[in-house]
Design a protein around this motif. Structure first.
Motif, mmCIF file in Angstrom:
data_model
loop_
_atom_site.group_PDB
_atom_site.id
_atom_site.type_symbol
_atom_site.label_atom_id
_atom_site.label_comp_id
_atom_site.label_asym_id
_atom_site.label_seq_id
_atom_site.Cartn_x
_atom_site.Cartn_y
_atom_site.Cartn_z
ATOM 1 N N ALA A 287 0.828 -1.209 0.000
ATOM 2 C CA ALA A 287 0.000 0.000 0.000
ATOM 3 C C ALA A 287 0.858 1.252 0.000
ATOM 4 O O ALA A 287 1.996 1.251 0.459
ATOM 5 N N LYS A 288 0.251 2.291 -0.510
ATOM 6 C CA LYS A 288 0.858 3.618 -0.390
ATOM 7 C C LYS A 288 0.467 4.197 0.971
ATOM 8 O O LYS A 288 -0.491 3.721 1.584
ATOM 9 N N PRO A 289 1.170 5.217 1.409
ATOM 10 C CA PRO A 289 0.835 5.782 2.726
ATOM 11 C C PRO A 289 -0.610 6.269 2.823
ATOM 12 O O PRO A 289 -1.176 6.328 3.904
ATOM 13 N N ASP A 290 -1.216 6.604 1.692
ATOM 14 C CA ASP A 290 -2.595 7.117 1.743
ATOM 15 C C ASP A 290 -3.644 6.003 1.829
ATOM 16 O O ASP A 290 -4.840 6.273 1.789
ATOM 17 N N GLY A 291 -3.177 4.758 1.934
ATOM 18 C CA GLY A 291 -4.131 3.667 2.111
ATOM 19 C C GLY A 291 -4.739 3.169 0.822
ATOM 20 O O GLY A 291 -5.782 2.502 0.841
ATOM 21 N N THR A 292 -4.119 3.487 -0.295
ATOM 22 C CA THR A 292 -4.554 2.852 -1.537
ATOM 23 C C THR A 292 -3.568 1.748 -1.869
ATOM 24 O O THR A 292 -2.409 1.793 -1.464
ATOM 25 N N LEU A 293 -4.044 0.777 -2.598
ATOM 26 C CA LEU A 293 -3.206 -0.381 -2.891
ATOM 27 C C LEU A 293 -2.373 -0.144 -4.142
ATOM 28 O O LEU A 293 -2.849 0.442 -5.113
ATOM 29 N N ASP A 294 -1.148 -0.633 -4.089
ATOM 30 C CA ASP A 294 -0.296 -0.581 -5.280
ATOM 31 C C ASP A 294 -0.031 -1.990 -5.801
ATOM 32 O O ASP A 294 0.317 -2.177 -6.954
ATOM 33 N N GLU A 357 -9.469 -11.054 3.122
ATOM 34 C CA GLU A 357 -10.062 -10.111 4.054
ATOM 35 C C GLU A 357 -9.358 -10.089 5.407
ATOM 36 O O GLU A 357 -9.379 -9.076 6.104
ATOM 37 N N CYS A 358 -8.737 -11.199 5.786
ATOM 38 C CA CYS A 358 -7.871 -11.171 6.973
ATOM 39 C C CYS A 358 -6.649 -10.311 6.674
ATOM 40 O O CYS A 358 -6.217 -9.501 7.501
ATOM 41 N N ALA A 359 -6.101 -10.485 5.467
ATOM 42 C CA ALA A 359 -4.923 -9.713 5.082
ATOM 43 C C ALA A 359 -5.248 -8.220 5.020
ATOM 44 O O ALA A 359 -4.440 -7.379 5.455
ATOM 45 N N MET A 360 -6.417 -7.871 4.510
ATOM 46 C CA MET A 360 -6.813 -6.458 4.461
ATOM 47 C C MET A 360 -6.915 -5.884 5.867
ATOM 48 O O MET A 360 -6.568 -4.725 6.115
ATOM 49 N N ASP A 361 -7.395 -6.687 6.797
ATOM 50 C CA ASP A 361 -7.493 -6.239 8.178
ATOM 51 C C ASP A 361 -6.097 -5.976 8.755
ATOM 52 O O ASP A 361 -5.869 -4.987 9.453
ATOM 53 N N GLU A 362 -5.182 -6.866 8.420
ATOM 54 C CA GLU A 362 -3.808 -6.697 8.913
ATOM 55 C C GLU A 362 -3.174 -5.451 8.288
ATOM 56 O O GLU A 362 -2.406 -4.739 8.935
ATOM 57 N N LEU A 363 -3.523 -5.208 7.023
ATOM 58 C CA LEU A 363 -2.993 -4.007 6.359
ATOM 59 C C LEU A 363 -3.571 -2.744 7.008
ATOM 60 O O LEU A 363 -2.859 -1.759 7.216
ATOM 61 N N ALA A 364 -4.863 -2.800 7.346
ATOM 62 C CA ALA A 364 -5.496 -1.646 8.000
ATOM 63 C C ALA A 364 -4.793 -1.339 9.316
ATOM 64 O O ALA A 364 -4.543 -0.164 9.646
ATOM 65 N N VAL A 365 -4.439 -2.395 10.048
ATOM 66 C CA VAL A 365 -3.716 -2.188 11.311
ATOM 67 C C VAL A 365 -2.366 -1.532 11.028
ATOM 68 O O VAL A 365 -1.976 -0.561 11.683
ATOM 69 N N LEU A 367 -1.538 0.280 8.553
ATOM 70 C CA LEU A 367 -1.723 1.650 8.059
ATOM 71 C C LEU A 367 -2.359 2.561 9.107
ATOM 72 O O LEU A 367 -2.533 3.761 8.875
ATOM 73 N N LYS A 368 -2.754 1.961 10.244
ATOM 74 C CA LYS A 368 -3.510 2.695 11.275
ATOM 75 C C LYS A 368 -4.777 3.317 10.685
ATOM 76 O O LYS A 368 -5.114 4.466 10.935
ATOM 77 N N LEU A 369 -5.444 2.524 9.895
ATOM 78 C CA LEU A 369 -6.689 2.967 9.247
ATOM 79 C C LEU A 369 -7.841 2.098 9.738
ATOM 80 O O LEU A 369 -7.653 0.915 10.022
ATOM 81 N N ASP A 370 -9.014 2.697 9.803
ATOM 82 C CA ASP A 370 -10.198 1.899 10.093
ATOM 83 C C ASP A 370 -10.390 0.882 8.961
ATOM 84 O O ASP A 370 -10.240 1.225 7.781
ATOM 85 N N PRO A 371 -10.722 -0.361 9.301
ATOM 86 C CA PRO A 371 -10.849 -1.390 8.259
ATOM 87 C C PRO A 371 -11.899 -1.061 7.188
ATOM 88 O O PRO A 371 -11.695 -1.400 6.022
ATOM 89 N N VAL A 372 -12.984 -0.404 7.575
ATOM 90 C CA VAL A 372 -13.984 -0.028 6.567
ATOM 91 C C VAL A 372 -13.411 1.075 5.671
ATOM 92 O O VAL A 372 -13.547 1.036 4.446
ATOM 93 N N GLU A 373 -12.738 2.036 6.309
ATOM 94 C CA GLU A 373 -12.151 3.148 5.558
ATOM 95 C C GLU A 373 -11.128 2.642 4.530
ATOM 96 O O GLU A 373 -11.095 3.092 3.386
ATOM 97 N N LEU A 374 -10.314 1.655 4.941
ATOM 98 C CA LEU A 374 -9.339 1.090 3.996
ATOM 99 C C LEU A 374 -10.062 0.526 2.770
ATOM 100 O O LEU A 374 -9.651 0.743 1.629
#
Lengths: 734, 338
Positions: A287-294, A357-365, A367-374
């Motif tokens: 991910a980029k710092p803005d929480g979008t995926l690369d 979806e487990c991996a996305m949750d780990e990425l949200a953590v 990134l310090k982002l809310d999982p829905v927001e990610l």
């Protein structure tokens, strides 16, 4: 015309089921019925060196023991054994064909007796000697032998490079064990010998015409020789898509003995059928710092048998869900000495989306982002694999409605931050996705002058409610009360239908009903116009509707003639129309259902006991034909998702290559005590493109995302990330 | 299932006579375990002696103020018997923690004591198992042993006893009354089941030709401070990973008497007089409970997959004693471990 479609109509077959009037495959009677009991191999690989049936044959009441050495002819070409859902690559298993043993629990003989208990007893008197060969049943130890299979999702960009340069990266293995369907009804076949060489075969199956064609090709029979009927199915979930061992064995015995034969598999023997294959899912997200995926890469390594390549789409789901310029997906198989896996509710997605979806949750953590927001930041409005827009995609609304109903905004993002007495509280979420498929189906409608209609189709109702939705659509399209509609299903002599699976039967059967009803309407309009002094004389068939037993002008000016009058005047007792509905091919849009799942767990901090106290599942699946049966179906998926997260695992001892918990005492699924509040939300999703009624199907979507939402909630509660399912308390206490 | 002869015993003496006459015979009452095992060809009795109609269904008060429970009292009748609910709620709770309502309706008290292990290798006749086929070896030692024993094991067998009821009976100090060809004898429940040693095919010390006729409970039932805590992989209808029967008498916050037994950890209900003695005179605190748990678990050993049970058992003991001491026993009806 919507008196029934979209309403919470009760099951039209409900009374028959709860009163026992509904007959299942193993309940049909026949004169002189014999009973077969299966003898199974107790080694994983090798050959039957000697099979001595003499002691079994001495048991009073035993009629015969069929083996590969003693049986009627069976087809010798793979093509004959390939049913309509057989894997493309491979050589389907042939029961009692030869001395080869390909998996532990393989049928190697059938004892046929006057009584089931006698057959079962005599089966213990069959002496088998084997020549064993080296074998392996362990995916993890054989992981290095995995071979890649073709999958539709092609690489985009350069995922490896993008991962290397990613500001935030997450990569992990998620391991999902083999799971079995365990439908309540045992697999059973009653093959009724009709005296002249033909058979009526009552079978537990998801597709009577598939079984009928398969039996004809395996036994070299003409289409008229074999009729397959399966009026009710006590759950199947994919296990009944392919013709199973018992239908071959019952048919074989009936043809050998020229008698009617019933074969019912035991619960233990059903563990020798198909299953959800164990899968190691490796997901990497950059991910980029803005929480979008690369970058997204997803590799699945799954079990298959040595004789067939079974694979499903585990890895491509990110193409639907998350925007990423670089992606790479690969699916690999490991051949093991086991039976071939099969479809099981949301095959591929239940496992693959769980890992994603487990991996996305780990990425949200990370990134310090809310999982829905990610997920919103990564939201994809297009199916990226072919860059297509969707016929409809209300996933954003699923997130919003689900989050609101759940109270997600009150979540403290820090793990271990929420408590209720001795219990840690965790809130997790995940996305679900499935396909909205549709298949050609034909329906016949017979309208009688008394205002009743019989609607018939070879499709199965595997407990999902097909009888009910067919009746609803027919009642609306014919303008009759639902009580005047009778539905006949699952007889191979009825109009064509594919196996019931993949969530395609609701849309497919409903539009076939519409098509046949339209032909009825045209016929009635033609007849009505021809009546002397007809108020509809100047109208085209397209300008009339059927409503309240009348043929009426659609323009609301009140011109109408009763159906009964038209038929009486035309001297017709019945009008019969059959129509094959084919959906026009449309490659311009992607078709999917989506969901957002929110889960609350409460975990006893000292003891590790996990309770799933709340689930909100917000589903966008087009128009919901029946909100009552639809809700039940989603709830069933959620309960199964709880099982996938916390309970289900087929346990094998790899020294013996044997399943060691082949019963529902030790193979755990959730019991009532494990199920708390389940809130199903159907998000409004008008879809005028996908099909006339805007239907997408609900069979699979209910389970997808649920295990991940629970696993993510477990992390939020405890700070522990368990990547090996099921999440049992020992893993939390470690 | 094998063919077998069927006899109905007319009285206890008749049952003993029938047993003695046929070494392959088995008694049957509720049949909830035996018939399962017969279906799996694990048990292959030559004869079933039906004792279900014998007059062993009474629950009577004994002269010293205890209770005598007939061997054929159904598990559910016992759990809901007013005297059990009032005076021995630990036993009622343990019974309700086991099986399902339907099974409890069929299962007898004596049969519950006789139920056999759920070790998957014991059930699968194609695998070696010393308990099923003496001398063939133990598949669980180096196989799947996540739910196997951690206490009192041997190199021949690491199976557990699956009963919940027996765990409470062990804690309560119950006696087992046995009829035999030469009269009757009585043994402590804690001496009824055996450790596997080198004869794991023997679950109990019941001799040939012997029949359980009753269970006797001593007068003190620990009705105020008790708890039966069963930890399992789902909240109902599963065998214990670990279960604890805990009971204390309190004077103020000091423990004057304590009882503690573990289920799911050994070939028999596991009780330690040493652990109980260590609690006497101590304050009811988690530390003291933890020390008792350590004594109870002394000598616990794990195989490849069941190491977690040692720590889990310790935690469960502390929790169960807390529940007992605070007079908030674990409910068997709530969808929650308290």
């Amino acid at each position: 015309m919507n008196a029934y479609v979209g309403t919470p109509t009760s099951r039209v077959d409900g009374r028959a089921k709860v009163t026992g009037a509904a007959k299942y495959a193993g309940e049909f009677a026949a004169d002189g019925l014999l009973h077969g009991f299966v003898v199974e191999a107790s080694i994983a690989r090798g050959r039957v060196a000697r099979l001595d049936t003499s002691e079994a044959l001495k048991v009073k009441g035993v009629v015969d023991v069929l083996t590969h050495e003693h049986r009627p002819p069976l087809a010798d070409k793979d093509e004959a054994w390939k049913d309509e859902v057989a894997p493309e690559k491979g050589s389907p298993f042939r029961p009692l064909y030869d001395e080869r043993v390909k998996f532990n629990g393989q049928p190697i003989a059938l004892v046929v007796a006057e009584d089931w208990e006698i057959a079962k007893f005599a089966a213990t008197r069959v002496r088998v000697e084997y020549e064993q060969e080296a074998f392996s049943t362990d995916l993890e130890s054989e992981r290095g032998k995995a071979e890649k299979v073709d999958q539709p999702h092609k690489p985009r960009g350069d995922a490896a490079a993008a991962l290397t340069r990613a500001a935030v990266r997450h990569e992990a293995d998620y391991v999902i064990p083999t799971e079995h369907h365990n439908p309540m009804e045992l697999f059973a076949t009653t093959a009724v010998w009709n005296g002249s060489g033909g058979l009526t075969v009552y079978d537990k199956t998801q597709g009577v015409q598939n079984v009928q064609k398969f039996l004809c090709s395996v036994f070299g029979k003409e289409p008229d020789d074999i009729r397959v009927i399966s009026p009710y199915v006590g759950g199947a979930f994919g296990s009944g898509l392919r013709p199973q061992h018992q239908v071959v064995l019952a048919t074989l015995a009936a043809l050998a003995l020229k008698r009617s034969v019933r074969v019912v598999l035991t619960r233990q023997q059903m563990y020798g059928l198909g299953y959800r294959p164990m899968t190691i899912e490796r997901v990497a997200l950059g991910a980029k710092p803005d929480g979008t995926l690369d970058a997204i890469t997803h590799e699945a390594i799954a079990v298959t048998s040595r004789y067939e390549d079974f694979s499903r789409n585990d890895t491509g789901w990110a193409e639907q869900l998350y925007k990423s310029p670089n992606s790479n997906f690969s699916h690999k198989l490991v051949d093991l000495d086991v039976s071939t896996p099969s479809d099981m509710r949301a095959p591929g997605a239940a496992t693959g989306v769980c890992a994603l979806e487990c991996a996305m949750d780990e990425l949200a953590v990370a990134l310090k982002l809310d999982p829905v927001e990610l997920r919103l930041r990564c939201y994809s409005d297009r199916d990226q694999s072919q860059s297509l827009p969707y016929t409809s995609k209300q996933l954003r609304e699923c997130y919003a409605r689900g989050a609101e109903a759940f109270g997600w905004s009150r979540r403290n993002p820090a793990p271990r931050s929420m408590r209720d007495g001795k219990e840690l509280v965790g809130w997790g979420m995940a996305t679900g996705v499935w396909e909205a498929l549709q298949m050609p189906v034909a329906v016949r409608i017979v309208l009688t002058a008394n205002g009743h209609a019989e609607v018939s189709c070879a499709a199965s109702d595997i407990g999902t409610g097909t009888y009910t939705i067919v009746a609803q659509v027919a009642a609306d399209a014919l303008g009759l009360p639902i009580e005047n509609i009778s539905v006949r299903l699952a007889d191979s002599t009825l109009p064509q239908a594919p196996v019931e699976g993949g969530s395609w039967m609701a849309a497919s059967s409903a539009h076939a009903v519409l098509g046949a009803a339209e032909e009825i309407r045209w016929e009635l309009a033609r007849l009505a116009k021809a009546m002397p002094g007809s108020p509809l004389a100047d109208l085209d068939a397209a300008d009339v509707t059927l409503t309240d037993g009348m043929i009426a002008s659609s323009d609301g000016r009140g011109a109408a003639v009763s159906i009964a009058d038209v038929m009486r005047h035309s001297k017709l007792e019945r009008i019969e129309k059959e129509k094959l509905n084919q959906f026009a091919e449309d490659k311009s849009h992607a078709r999917n259902t989506h969901s957002a799942v929110f889960a609350e767990v409460k975990i006893d901090e000292e003891l590790g006991i996990i309770r799933v106290t709340r689930i909100v599942n917000a589903v966008a699946a087009g128009r919901i034909l029946n909100t009552k049966t639809g809700r039940s179906q989603i709830m069933g998926g959620v309960v199964w998702g709880i099982g996938m997260a916390l309970h289900e695992e087929t346990v094998m001892d790899h020294r013996f290559g044997r399943i060691m918990n082949a019963n529902i005492a030790e193979y755990h699924i959730p019991v009532n005590a494990d199920v708390h509040d389940i809130d199903v939300i159907f998000v409004d999703e008008p879809d005028e493109r996908i099909n006339r009624l805007g239907i997408k199907g609900l069979g699979e979507i209910g389970i997808v995302g649920v295990p991940a939402a629970i696993a993510n909630a477990v992390y939020h509660a405890t700070g522990k990330r368990i990547r090996r399912f099921p999440i049992t308390l020992d893993k939390l206490l470690e | 299932m094998n063919n077998f002869q069927y006899s109905r015993a007319s009285d206890v003496a008749d049952a003993i006579r029938l047993l003695a006459a046929d070494p392959g015979a088995k008694l049957i009452a509720g049949g909830t375990n035996l018939i399962d095992l017969m279906k799996e060809n694990v048990e292959r009795p030559s004869r079933l002696i039906d004792i279900s109609r014998l007059p062993l269904r009474d629950v009577e008060e004994t002269a010293d103020g205890g209770l005598r429970i007939g061997a054929l009292v159904p598990n559910s009748d016992l759990a809901y018997h007013p005297l059990i609910e009032q005076r021995y709620p630990l036993l009622a709770s343990a019974i309700l923690a086991g099986a399902s309502a339907q099974l409890r309706n069929m299962a007898s008290v004596g049969g519950n004591l006789m139920q056999r292990t759920r070790c998957p290798y014991f059930y699968d006749t194609t695998t070696p198992c010393n308990k099923r086929s003496p001398g063939t070896g133990c598949s669980a030692l180096d196989g799947l042993n996540r739910n196997h024993a951690i206490l009192g094991t041997s190199n021949s067998c690491i199976a557990t006893n699956p009963s919940d009821m027996s765990v409470a009976l062990a804690a309560l100090g119950a006696l087992v009354h046995i009829a035999r060809p030469s009269g009757q004898r009585t043994i402590a429940l804690t001496d009824f089941h055996r450790l596997p040693e080198d004869k794991p095919h023997l679950d109990t010390n019941l001799g040939s030709g012997e029949i359980i006729i009753a269970i006797e409970l001593p007068p003190h039932g620990f009705a105020r401070n008790y708890s039966y805590l069963k930890i399992r992989d789902r909240l109902s209808y599963a065998f214990a990973l670990v279960s604890v029967a805990a009971a204390v008498d309190l004077e103020g916050n000091a423990i004057s008497e304590a009882r503690l037994a573990l289920g799911g950890v050994a070939h028999k209900p596991w009780r330690s007089l040493e652990a109980e003695a260590a609690l006497r005179g101590q304050a009811a605190t988690p530390d003291h409970f933890g020390r008792a748990a350590d004594l109870l678990l002394q000598g616990a050993t794990a195989r490849s997959h069941n190491g977690f049970k040692i720590d889990l058992a310790r935690r469960a003991v502390v929790r169960a004693l807390m529940q007992a001491a605070s007079a908030t026993p674990q409910s068997q009806a709530h969808k929650k471990i308290a």
